[in-house]
Scaffold this motif. Sequence first.
Motif, PDB file in Angstrom:
ATOM      1  N   ARG A   1     -81.181  37.703  74.346  1.00 47.05           N
ATOM      2  CA  ARG A   1     -81.209  38.515  73.129  1.00 47.05           C
ATOM      3  C   ARG A   1     -80.108  39.573  73.153  1.00 47.05           C
ATOM      4  O   ARG A   1     -79.822  40.164  74.188  1.00 47.05           O
ATOM      5  CB  ARG A   1     -82.583  39.181  73.021  1.00 47.05           C
ATOM      6  N   GLU A   2     -79.492  39.811  71.989  1.00 42.89           N
ATOM      7  CA  GLU A   2     -78.471  40.854  71.845  1.00 42.89           C
ATOM      8  C   GLU A   2     -78.901  41.835  70.758  1.00 42.89           C
ATOM      9  O   GLU A   2     -79.658  41.483  69.845  1.00 42.89           O
ATOM     10  CB  GLU A   2     -77.113  40.244  71.474  1.00 42.89           C
TER      11      GLU A   2
ATOM     12  N   TYR B   1     -84.068  31.761  71.291  1.00 41.73           N
ATOM     13  CA  TYR B   1     -83.098  31.984  72.370  1.00 41.73           C
ATOM     14  C   TYR B   1     -83.132  30.847  73.386  1.00 41.73           C
ATOM     15  O   TYR B   1     -82.120  30.535  74.017  1.00 41.73           O
ATOM     16  CB  TYR B   1     -83.364  33.337  73.032  1.00 41.73           C
TER      17      TYR B   1
ATOM     18  N   ASP C   1     -78.447  40.894  66.964  1.00 46.43           N
ATOM     19  CA  ASP C   1     -79.057  39.669  66.454  1.00 46.43           C
ATOM     20  C   ASP C   1     -79.901  39.899  65.206  1.00 46.43           C
ATOM     21  O   ASP C   1     -80.219  38.947  64.486  1.00 46.43           O
ATOM     22  CB  ASP C   1     -79.937  39.016  67.535  1.00 46.43           C
TER      23      ASP C   1
ATOM     24  N   TRP D   1     -86.382  37.520  65.425  1.00 47.25           N
ATOM     25  CA  TRP D   1     -86.308  36.213  66.086  1.00 47.25           C
ATOM     26  C   TRP D   1     -87.347  36.120  67.195  1.00 47.25           C
ATOM     27  O   TRP D   1     -87.546  37.066  67.951  1.00 47.25           O
ATOM     28  CB  TRP D   1     -84.911  35.997  66.702  1.00 47.25           C
TER      29      TRP D   1
ATOM     30  N   ILE E   1     -78.353  33.850  63.728  1.00 41.47           N
ATOM     31  CA  ILE E   1     -77.739  33.457  64.992  1.00 41.47           C
ATOM     32  C   ILE E   1     -77.801  31.947  65.230  1.00 41.47           C
ATOM     33  O   ILE E   1     -77.124  31.442  66.130  1.00 41.47           O
ATOM     34  CB  ILE E   1     -78.395  34.200  66.176  1.00 41.47           C
TER      35      ILE E   1
END
Length: 624
Positions: free
Chosen positions: A201-202, A194, A205, A189, A210
Amino acid sequence: MKMYKDYRRLENIDELRIYDINEKELYNPTPLEFHVDEVPYPQLISNIPMDVNILIPHNDGNDFIIKSAGNFILNQGNLQLDDVRGRLLSKVSPVLYEIFHESLHEVYKSQETKVIHVFYYGTEKLSKITIVKILYEMNRIFVFADHINTDKGTSDEFEKIQYAEDKVNMMEYFTQTGSYRRIDGKYTWTQGIYNIINRPREDYDDYHNIVFDLAIPEDKELIERILKIMDTDTTHHEDLIRIKTEDGTLKYLEINLYSNFDENGNLISRYGLFNDVTQYSKKSMTKPVDFLLQGFKNSKKLALLIEPLNPKHFEFSEGFYYFINKNPKDYVHSRDVINNIVEDETKKQIIRLIEGELDRIDETFTYNVNGDENNQKICELYIERFEFSKKNHSLGFLSDITDEMNKQRELRESNEHKVMLIKEVHHRVKNNLQILNSFLNLEKRVYSKEPNVIIDHMQTRLTSLALLHEKTYNTQDLKNINLNEFIEDQDSQIRNIVSMDNSVEFESIVDEDLNLTIEVITPLLLIIDELNMNALKHAFPDETIKNKKITKIITKIDENTLQMTFKDNGVGIDNPKKISKNLGCTIIKSLTKQLGGEIELVEYKNGTEYKLTFPIKMVHTIHG
């Protein structure tokens, strides 16, 4: 060498992209200037699996003395530590000084550690990635550099990063705001995603979509259908979905999905673009680039071509479709349109431009509408390639000059001189469009973070040039064009563009019998455009103030000279020296020089006033 810098807010790191660096220039032989102590534990430092560079701040951190250098610098020049120790960084390696000086100085002043990701490119291909950590300790700057090999065996992940970052820049140009890439079920991503979904951000993800996970219940079935289609043999799909972010915000997203398949029809990868169009959700779905196209709305003589060399992402104004006699919904952009051009040499030039052999073309040619030799149009085409965010883009203008060329043929039979006049006007309009391209290139650098400013300025200038283009082709005497009519129409056009609802009054006092040549009127109108834009932008910061007014007075000083007084009743200018250096003033000075005149800022207590003095007649190529 070219260098681009970006800041990643969530990760709190800088990214530097370095193009075409000559590694031989990393070292410049320099005599010893400073005696510095040897580094303690040199054996230990040399065995650390990364470069360790130690610098001593010099001249308040504006330069740095090398105490120790890592293997990267030494190996590039086949050097020993004594070849660089005790030298100023700016002298022994001007290239590295240019790249890192700003960051080194920042760490020295703030004493806060800084992390930089550096991407080195050669011939547009990623060749090296360096993760740099700069910290301050004991009045020394320590630079730790971890170099990552990017050959075919190890560069796949970084090629994805490069691909994603370059796509982000492309999307910014087309007002897209985020993208993702999915390979083998894993997602990559971009930061723009985001920003859309309003969260950081995780780690997890990479393993689910997401964005689609946030779709409102009413759109879940639509997304399932889209993904089912995209898993088969459909390579591209566009749609509109609604999501609700974790903080409860409802957003409308325009989506473009692209799938890649192998020769057996198996899905290899997917790429997706997301454009947040929430602000347009209760209006017609319009991208900001459409505002630029609005300057050409309903024009059948002149067309603006945005990305004409890109078969997928292009935007053309209405004049193009009128020229080729096609419905925009039915038109498929491809090289096939070139087949209807009569002149073979023009076809070759356009193909060379498409293949990247030329940077620009400027062609006049005959076009068979829908392939019909009995239905021909004559046009002028100007297309220019330019670089933006490390990608090639293109911008062009298409002018339908069929009527004008027919008039030329009629005039040639009766008066050869009249034909030369028309050619001269046509040449000047073309030159003005090229000047417009120059202004656009200047403003892309100055207003890179304010695209709407570029669009507003561009539209104002385009409108004046379209007005000039229309009126000059409807006149029979190009040496005696009535100025008052042009000024009245220009005032009306700018009211429509800025949508001020008459909250700013435009007052123009011009001698009704004042007639000028096209050489004088063209730069004069563009100067007035720039002054109007400056006044609207700076003179009235308080929108609640009433009786706002912009006044133009154009009078004769003598038989050979005119003077224009341009003033507003706004807040005035606190620092004339500062404003004289901005881009708008630079453009005004350039146009004034073209006009052969002089412009000055006058002391004016109740606002801002300029006086422009210029000759009634100029040295030109239209002869009587």
